[in-house]
Design a protein around this motif. Structure first.
Motif, PDB file in Angstrom:
ATOM      1  N   TYR A 201       0.843  -1.202   0.000  1.00 20.46           N
ATOM      2  CA  TYR A 201       0.000   0.000   0.000  1.00 20.46           C
ATOM      3  C   TYR A 201       0.880   1.255   0.000  1.00 20.46           C
ATOM      4  O   TYR A 201       0.538   2.269  -0.642  1.00 20.46           O
TER       5      TYR A 201
ATOM      6  N   GLY B 247       2.176   1.670  -3.522  1.00 21.95           N
ATOM      7  CA  GLY B 247       1.084   2.161  -4.355  1.00 21.95           C
ATOM      8  C   GLY B 247       0.806   3.632  -4.113  1.00 21.95           C
ATOM      9  O   GLY B 247       0.601   4.410  -5.054  1.00 21.95           O
TER      10      GLY B 247
ATOM     11  N   GLN C 210      -1.718   5.709  -6.189  1.00 19.26           N
ATOM     12  CA  GLN C 210      -2.717   4.657  -6.329  1.00 19.26           C
ATOM     13  C   GLN C 210      -3.496   4.510  -5.027  1.00 19.26           C
ATOM     14  O   GLN C 210      -2.906   4.470  -3.940  1.00 19.26           O
TER      15      GLN C 210
ATOM     16  N   VAL D  86      -4.629  -0.743  -5.574  1.00 13.77           N
ATOM     17  CA  VAL D  86      -3.598  -1.708  -5.182  1.00 13.77           C
ATOM     18  C   VAL D  86      -4.218  -3.084  -4.998  1.00 13.77           C
ATOM     19  O   VAL D  86      -3.665  -4.102  -5.447  1.00 13.77           O
TER      20      VAL D  86
ATOM     21  N   THR E 217      -4.657  -4.991  -8.208  1.00 10.44           N
ATOM     22  CA  THR E 217      -3.415  -5.586  -8.697  1.00 10.44           C
ATOM     23  C   THR E 217      -3.042  -6.819  -7.892  1.00 10.44           C
ATOM     24  O   THR E 217      -2.604  -7.836  -8.448  1.00 10.44           O
TER      25      THR E 217
ATOM     26  N   LEU F  84       3.342  -3.280  -9.263  1.00  7.64           N
ATOM     27  CA  LEU F  84       2.415  -2.222  -8.845  1.00  7.64           C
ATOM     28  C   LEU F  84       2.749  -0.881  -9.490  1.00  7.64           C
ATOM     29  O   LEU F  84       1.859  -0.079  -9.775  1.00  7.64           O
ATOM     30  N   GLN F  85       4.029  -0.650  -9.726  1.00  5.85           N
ATOM     31  CA  GLN F  85       4.470   0.655 -10.225  1.00  5.85           C
ATOM     32  C   GLN F  85       4.194   0.852 -11.713  1.00  5.85           C
ATOM     33  O   GLN F  85       4.413   1.943 -12.231  1.00  5.85           O
TER      34      GLN F  85
END
Length: 242
Positions: A95, A98, A103, A108, A111, A148-149
């Motif tokens: 988190y 993110g 995000q 998150v 994903t 995530l990125q």
């Protein structure tokens, strides 16, 4: 995407990386192989501006990496557990990553649902801090943080080393899919020649800090590399040609 010019790193009078020129184009999937001490991790760290070279420079999308920040917006990397925040749980860390990329928690979570097979039920909702996870599961968290990125450039150092065979298979498929569907440029180092030749369409072979071979992956590449590492300098298949 990445251009290296006259890059050299010296420790205690010994040159550990010496790369006169190298270009990695956008959308390429590049594998870096070599024995321990070949300079692979040092090269990775200079590309990421974690250590400074004695001479030369690294450019990312035409911008010098050292002293600049823009390249960080599209680059994700996991080299070792030192990239993690070990006093957080995996959820807290993911988190946090993110949030750095604007995000929401819900985004998150979307994903993470897609990564459920990769996690194999071993990462989330276990009540463990990252420091209490095995090296393999720490690697899963690190790779997930990269995904995530939504990077344009993904760099992974020995990602297959500590994960189980099922996760190795899933990671290979993930890297191929990121490259194929999102045109992510992958740079991956590995001692596992089978995995690296399966994932990458180009192989860079390093020895004593020098890239001695730049190979377009073909049906013969695995055998070529096995011959090289099997008999060292007596292998006639690989010669310095770049």
């Amino acid at each position: 995407m990445i251009e290296i010019k006259n890059l050299k790193k010296i420790y205690n009078g010994v040159t550990v990386v010496d790369v006169p020129h190298l270009i990695i184009n956008k959308g390429e999937s590049v594998g870096l192989v070599g024995n321990n001490g070949a300079g692979k991790t040092t090269l990775f760290r200079m590309i990421l501006d974690l250590i400074r070279p004695e001479t030369g420079e690294v450019l990312s999308n035409g911008e010098v990496v050292a002293g600049h920040e823009n390249w960080k917006n599209y680059t994700a990397s996991y080299l070792d557990e030192g990239f993690l925040i070990d006093y957080l749980t995996p959820e807290e860390y993911l988190y946090f990553i993110g949030g750095l990329h604007q995000q929401s928690k819900a985004t998150v979570d979307e994903t993470l649902v897609k990564l459920s097979d990769f996690f194999n039920g071993e990462i989330l909702k276990k009540g463990k801090y990252i420091r209490d996870l095995s090296k393999g599961n720490q690697c899963k968290v690190g790779v997930a943080s990269c995904v995530l990125q939504k990077p344009e450039l993904l760099m992974l150092d020995e990602p297959f080393a500590n994960i189980d065979p099922s996760t190795q298979f899933r990671l290979k498929n993930m890297l191929k899919e990121l490259n194929r569907s999102q045109n992510v440029t992958n740079i991956v180092s590995s001692h596992d020649l089978n995995h690296i030749t399966d994932v990458c369409d180009r192989i860079l072979l390093m020895e004593k800090g020098v890239i001695i071979k730049d190979i377009a992956t073909s049906s013969s590449t695995l055998k070529e590399l096995e011959n090289y590492f099997g008999v060292g300098q007596e292998a006639g298949e690989l010669t310095k040609d770049i």
